[in-house]
Design a protein around this motif. Structure first.
Motif, PDB file in Angstrom:
ATOM      1  N   MET A 174       1.047  -1.197  -0.089  1.00 39.75           N
ATOM      2  CA  MET A 174       0.081   0.115   0.039  1.00 39.75           C
ATOM      3  C   MET A 174       0.804   1.229   0.078  1.00 39.75           C
ATOM      4  SD  MET A 174      -3.268  -0.541  -0.219  1.00 39.75           S
ATOM      5  CE  MET A 174      -4.095   0.725   0.356  1.00 39.75           C
ATOM      6  N   ASN A 178       1.294   1.539  -4.021  1.00 35.64           N
ATOM      7  CA  ASN A 178      -0.072   2.216  -4.074  1.00 35.64           C
ATOM      8  C   ASN A 178      -1.311   1.354  -4.272  1.00 35.64           C
ATOM      9  OD1 ASN A 178       0.277   5.825  -4.018  1.00 35.64           O
ATOM     10  ND2 ASN A 178       2.160   4.293  -4.895  1.00 35.64           N
ATOM     11  N   VAL A 179      -1.119  -0.064  -4.276  1.00 34.00           N
ATOM     12  CA  VAL A 179      -2.221  -0.867  -4.204  1.00 34.00           C
ATOM     13  C   VAL A 179      -2.089  -1.946  -3.292  1.00 34.00           C
ATOM     14  CG1 VAL A 179      -2.328  -0.586  -6.790  1.00 34.00           C
ATOM     15  CG2 VAL A 179      -0.786  -2.400  -6.019  1.00 34.00           C
ATOM     16  N   CYS A 184      -1.233  -6.222  -6.690  1.00 32.15           N
ATOM     17  CA  CYS A 184      -0.020  -5.693  -7.229  1.00 32.15           C
ATOM     18  C   CYS A 184       0.678  -6.943  -7.825  1.00 32.15           C
ATOM     19  CB  CYS A 184       0.742  -5.517  -5.755  1.00 32.15           C
ATOM     20  SG  CYS A 184       2.416  -4.717  -6.457  1.00 32.15           S
ATOM     21  N   SER A 294      -4.247   4.556 -10.125  1.00 30.68           N
ATOM     22  CA  SER A 294      -4.402   4.344  -8.647  1.00 30.68           C
ATOM     23  C   SER A 294      -4.601   5.686  -8.065  1.00 30.68           C
ATOM     24  CB  SER A 294      -2.994   3.845  -8.160  1.00 30.68           C
ATOM     25  OG  SER A 294      -3.356   3.577  -6.588  1.00 30.68           O
ATOM     26  N   TYR A 296      -5.650   8.737  -5.202  1.00 27.81           N
ATOM     27  CA  TYR A 296      -5.678   8.870  -3.613  1.00 27.81           C
ATOM     28  C   TYR A 296      -5.959  10.120  -3.216  1.00 27.81           C
ATOM     29  CZ  TYR A 296      -1.377  11.926  -4.332  1.00 27.81           C
ATOM     30  OH  TYR A 296      -0.559  12.995  -4.704  1.00 27.81           O
ATOM     31  N   HIS A 349      -5.070   4.447  -2.563  1.00 26.02           N
ATOM     32  CA  HIS A 349      -6.035   3.594  -3.256  1.00 26.02           C
ATOM     33  C   HIS A 349      -7.464   4.017  -2.706  1.00 26.02           C
ATOM     34  CE1 HIS A 349      -6.992   0.044  -5.621  1.00 26.02           C
ATOM     35  NE2 HIS A 349      -7.699  -0.618  -4.496  1.00 26.02           N
ATOM     36  N   SER A 395      -1.608   2.119 -11.918  1.00 30.32           N
ATOM     37  CA  SER A 395      -1.603   0.790 -10.864  1.00 30.32           C
ATOM     38  C   SER A 395      -0.715  -0.487 -11.297  1.00 30.32           C
ATOM     39  CB  SER A 395      -2.985   0.319 -10.558  1.00 30.32           C
ATOM     40  OG  SER A 395      -3.907   1.189  -9.838  1.00 30.32           O
TER      41      SER A 395
END
Length: 474
Positions: A174, A178-179, A184, A294, A296, A349, A395
């Motif tokens: 994460m 970022n996933v 991932c 992805s 945020y 995410h 992503s």
């Protein structure tokens, strides 16, 4: 545009890095930026209420970001980074855990901190032995093969305990990729993990000024001093050309022509600019549709008092965690040391929080900040700003690592730049600069045969890691 050798679409980090490199080598460059603010996904602006410079979202830098550091040294802004010494990360866990980069040969430099962690008993650490071995022996072919599966499947197959997967691997996926771990690419995650454990002596850096202010103003001045131009409010509607790229058409209908065009924009934006006959003729362009953003949410909270002297910390994964990384800018920015806390935090995410209002996001941010600095619960938030960012990075889902293109396209005169290219790095500020410089190398190779190595190579394994992983990744 008469007299232009190259058009760069996008004034983000990759576009400005590419334009700077080309203009430094004598090419006349025009940069076209759709918005009125440079910096792209690392831009900064002045908050209308407080007058403070804020970023689209805070980021860390690493001392091994060789391309980014070289660019900042060229621009004279490298001293605007606050290096954090041996502290790599402060985990806001129970109990708190400081992870340090100890002066030991790789891959042992992070081990002393993990051995002190009550959250990671010895059997949990030992369960990672096969992952460690696989990572250090990783090759480019391995990255492509492992791109077919998700990282959670891989670490389970290699025997990592469920507890360590939750505590370490889910947190890492994460915060770094970022996933979620199960979404991932295993190849992408291990490629980054190889860098973190295979190189020792690096430091975390934090910008003492607005993130975009580190590079954008100085880069624009340098490009224009070299005879180039940077235009804002100039959105590109499409590329022009049949068998080759000959220029761009702006949204207002104006056309600009140059023998070389560099698209330094995300894959979805680039795909919208391509002429239909290119997408039907070249399979590379069709693959761009498989890159998904992805998103945020980044929040800035101005408090009425000083809450902590810590510059940054991170939370560990739980099913309920919303915000992972936190930064108290009053302990980072130049001249802010005696101010009340200004805490920035990232909800990574953010599809999982799509139904929350800005007020609910702020309440969640205060609540989660108070888990590390209890005083936040009683303090007053004098101002808050919530930024919903459609894309942090493309992503790194399974299957996307093998889709990352190089800077050269099948269309003559069209080049690509960006963090999503095959740079040997995960999408990041460092990958953006390296991608921009790889594009500049490709352009120069077609401009009178002036081939030149500009991009710095990805760091190679050091210490014991080099003995174990004697096969080359690239």
């Amino acid at each position: 545009m008469a007299g232009t050798d190259a058009i760069v679409i996008g004034a983000g980090l990759a576009g400005l890095a590419c334009a700077l490199a080309l203009s430094d080598r004598g090419l006349r460059v025009t940069v076209l930026e759709a918005s009125d603010t440079p910096g792209g996904r690392a831009r900064s602006w002045t908050d209308a209420t407080t007058g403070d410079r804020v970023d689209i979202g805070p980021h860390i830098l690493l001392s091994e970001y060789r391309n980014l550091r070289a660019m900042l040294e060229r621009l004279g802004t490298h001293e605007q980074i606050a290096w954090q010494g041996r502290r790599f990360l402060l985990l806001a866990d129970q109990p708190q855990l400081e992870i340090r980069v100890d002066p030991l040969p790789a891959p042992l430099h992070l081990l002393p901190s993990l051995l002190k962690a009550p959250q990671a008993p010895m059997h949990d650490l030992v369960s990672n032995a096969r992952v460690l071995w696989r990572t250090l022996r990783l090759t480019a072919d391995d990255v492509q093969a492992l791109d077919a599966i998700d990282a959670e499947t891989l670490v389970r197959r290699l025997g990592v305990t469920p507890h360590f997967i939750d505590w370490f691997w889910r947190t890492g996926a994460m915060t770094l990729m970022n996933v979620p771990l199960g979404e991932c690419s295993a190849g992408a995650l291990l490629q980054l993990f190889r860098f973190l454990i295979g190189v020792s002596g690096y430091e975390v850096g934090l910008a003492k000024v607005g993130l975009g202010d580190l590079f954008a103003p100085a880069a624009i001045r340098a490009i224009e001093a070299n005879g180039g131009k940077v235009r804002f409010g100039a959105p590109v509607a499409g590329l022009i050309g049949d068998a080759s790229a000959t220029g761009v058409r702006l949204r207002d209908g104006a056309e600009l022509h140059a023998p070389r065009c560099i698209a330094a924009v995300p894959p979805d934006a680039l795909r919208a600019m391509l002429p239909p006959h290119w997408t039907g003729r070249h399979g590379l362009f069709d693959s761009f549709a498989r890159f998904k953003p992805s998103p945020y949410i980044s929040s800035y909270l101005w408090f009425d008092r000083k809450l902590t002297r810590e510059p940054f910390w991170s939370k560990v994964w739980t099913p309920r965690t919303l915000h992972y990384d936190f930064y108290d800018l009053s302990n980072i920015r130049s001249g802010w040391r005696d101010r009340a806390s200004v805490i920035a935090c990232n909800l990574i995410h953010s599809d999982r929080a799509a139904g929350l209002s800005d007020d609910q996001i702020v309440q969640a941010a205060v609540r989660e900040a108070a888990e590390f600095v209890p005083g936040a619960a009683d303090a007053h938030v004098t101002h808050a700003s919530v930024h919903r960012i459609p894309m942090a990075i493309p992503s790194p889902h399974p299957g996307t690592e093998r889709l990352r293109p190089g800077p050269i396209t099948p269309v003559e005169g069209l080049f690509l730049a960006g963090d999503w290219l095959d740079t040997g790095l995960p999408s990041s500020m460092e990958s953006a600069v390296r991608g921009g410089w790889l594009a500049a190398e490709a352009v120069l190779s077609t401009a009178g045969g002036r081939a030149e190595a500009i991009a710095r190579p990805v760091p190679t394994l050091q210490g014991l890691a080099a003995l174990i992983g004697h096969r080359s990744l690239r």
